[in-house]
Scaffold this active site. Sequence first.
Site, PDB file in Angstrom:
ATOM      1  N   ARG A 152      47.771  34.060  62.836  1.00 25.91           N
ATOM      2  CA  ARG A 152      46.330  34.137  62.582  1.00 25.91           C
ATOM      3  C   ARG A 152      45.548  34.667  63.779  1.00 25.91           C
ATOM      4  NH1 ARG A 152      43.521  29.112  64.657  1.00 25.91           N
ATOM      5  NH2 ARG A 152      42.091  28.917  62.909  1.00 25.91           N
ATOM      6  N   ASN A 196      39.260  30.522  77.274  1.00 27.23           N
ATOM      7  CA  ASN A 196      40.312  30.076  76.363  1.00 27.23           C
ATOM      8  C   ASN A 196      40.997  31.268  75.691  1.00 27.23           C
ATOM      9  OD1 ASN A 196      40.331  27.367  73.951  1.00 27.23           O
ATOM     10  ND2 ASN A 196      41.670  29.110  73.969  1.00 27.23           N
ATOM     11  N   GLU A 279      35.122  28.039  65.468  1.00 27.04           N
ATOM     12  CA  GLU A 279      36.371  28.326  64.767  1.00 27.04           C
ATOM     13  C   GLU A 279      36.918  27.126  64.002  1.00 27.04           C
ATOM     14  OE1 GLU A 279      37.740  26.800  68.820  1.00 27.04           O
ATOM     15  OE2 GLU A 279      35.980  27.815  67.964  1.00 27.04           O
ATOM     16  N   GLY A 310      44.741  22.881  75.871  1.00 23.49           N
ATOM     17  CA  GLY A 310      45.850  23.476  75.137  1.00 23.49           C
ATOM     18  C   GLY A 310      46.490  22.498  74.172  1.00 23.49           C
ATOM     19  N   ASP A 312      45.522  20.591  71.559  1.00 24.72           N
ATOM     20  CA  ASP A 312      44.566  20.229  70.528  1.00 24.72           C
ATOM     21  C   ASP A 312      45.263  20.129  69.167  1.00 24.72           C
ATOM     22  OD1 ASP A 312      44.971  22.993  71.004  1.00 24.72           O
ATOM     23  OD2 ASP A 312      43.118  23.547  70.008  1.00 24.72           O
ATOM     24  N   GLU A 496      55.557  29.057  66.044  1.00 27.20           N
ATOM     25  CA  GLU A 496      54.708  28.515  67.109  1.00 27.20           C
ATOM     26  C   GLU A 496      55.231  27.202  67.667  1.00 27.20           C
ATOM     27  OE1 GLU A 496      49.944  27.510  67.463  1.00 27.20           O
ATOM     28  OE2 GLU A 496      50.978  27.174  65.568  1.00 27.20           O
ATOM     29  N   GLU A 511      45.271  22.105  62.579  1.00 30.71           N
ATOM     30  CA  GLU A 511      44.141  22.529  61.764  1.00 30.71           C
ATOM     31  C   GLU A 511      44.406  23.809  60.988  1.00 30.71           C
ATOM     32  OE1 GLU A 511      40.364  20.980  64.320  1.00 30.71           O
ATOM     33  OE2 GLU A 511      41.399  22.722  65.124  1.00 30.71           O
TER      34      GLU A 511
END
Length: 565
Positions: A152, A196, A279, A310, A312, A496, A511
């Site tokens: 994404r 970020n 976002e 990082g 989150d 990931e 999320e």
Amino acid sequence: MKSPAPSRPQKMALIPACIFLCFAALSVQAEETPVTPQPPDILLGPLFNDVQNAKLFPDQKTFADAVPNSDPLMILADYRMQQNQSGFDLRHFVNVNFTLPKEGEKYVPPEGQSLREHIDGLWPVLTRSTENTEKWDSLLPLPEPYVVPGGRFREVYYWDSYFTMLGLAESGHWDKVADMVANFAHEIDTYGHIPNGNRSYYLSRSQPPFFALMVELLAQHEGDAALKQYLPQMQKEYAYWMDGVENLQAGQQEKRVVKLQDGTLLNRYWDDRDTPRPESWVEDIATAKSNPNRPATEIYRDLRSAAASGWDFSSRWMDNQHQLNTLRTTSIVPVDLNSLMFKMEKILARASKAAGDNAMANQYETLANARQKGIEKYMWNDQQGWYADYDLKSHKVRNQLTAAALFPLYVNAAAKDRANKMATATKTHLLQPGGLNTTSVKSGQQWDAPNGWAPLQWVATEGLQNYGQKEVAMDISWHFLTNVQHTYDREKKLVEKYDVSTTGTGGGGGEYPLQDGFGWTNGVTLKMLDLICPKEQPCDNVPATRPTVKSATTQPSTKEAQPTP
């Protein structure tokens, strides 16, 4: 007449004085910083809020990345005129007035590729170029091409990039490594720090500070010339992280800096804004509403600061390990961040010496030594036998073991006996069949069990090797690589994050859906393949059996020798 020996207070004052010198050297550059681009929630005000709350798109990031087709003020004025008219269609209004981000072309790899061939083939697929962007685009232009994580993500991310760059270097793409270092230096010169990611809505925070390590990596190829070239930007980033320190009293915090009662200076994560993240707008509002006992702005700041970490999100930041609305990131002093700050100070000392400024090199060494003592004093949990974060509210080290505890070993800041205890704790509590667990808590958050993340696997592997714990390091590398290989064999992609409770399964939580690509997994996989296989017999896939430590190749380290605590 002989001068009297300096008193202890004068010695303590040296630390802020060192930092103040760095600020003074950068004052001219700071004055040249241009106006900060405004994020879409400020540009579009109530329109942005209404679109996100209407959930027009499955991913809240979609509208945050949409480009206005004309002046946002004009679009907002049109919206205010039309919104209450009969038959008004918000989705149609958005389609007319905005260019929505396009889905990237799905990459189909050639048949029969080995794991190494697949990764090498992905580098051009993940490379982007944005020398110019539209006037009101949230995407920030960068002068050189860069590698995105994948999935994404359409922008470059700060700490992800270091581990991606390790893989680029392993593949021989030193030109891409140099390009990415140049891009981050450009961001420091332009915005005063590395955001970020290269989006306007990321400018209010940074991420784990790996820029100095990136420069150190580039110096493996270019020598001290790289250190000297990027010394000004490294100094400027250091000034960003230490901003406000000269005015701090004992027991106070200012932005990213913490001064403890004894004068010890440490750092925390911080976001300059206290509003929902563009976002993740709806999610943040829901999180804040779910805890009416706390001000919404406080929760928003802590959510944003967790994004800066990082991690989150993670139980690491929460009082109640299963309730996100109890997170309090800004009152926690992270062990990994302060380890990276120690490393930044060490590299700044090395770069200053390379530039012929021995006095400044000594200043940075003093800062690094003071921070190392602070880590050992405040971030070692003697009762548990591991490193952990420091709690500003309880004034004591926390009890939770996380993979962040390996960072003092990674940067050679740990005492030898404590590193040995960390090896035992890692093997006992974090090592799983598919790699290193992020924590031992199953909270449903993505930076918790059972997820394992490539950067943490590499930090642990390198850190343990630094202290001679090669068997545990091999266990981590072998378990994680087996997980990556099994997933690749089944799905023909690297992802990931991974479920480390087994092998061959992508991780969950978070999320957004699991992302493939994936920059930092690619980089760490290549580094680990070259670590576990002998140089004379490099492997393109993970071997079927665990190599012995004796046959594994120990790569030369660019880290300083292990310090005496």
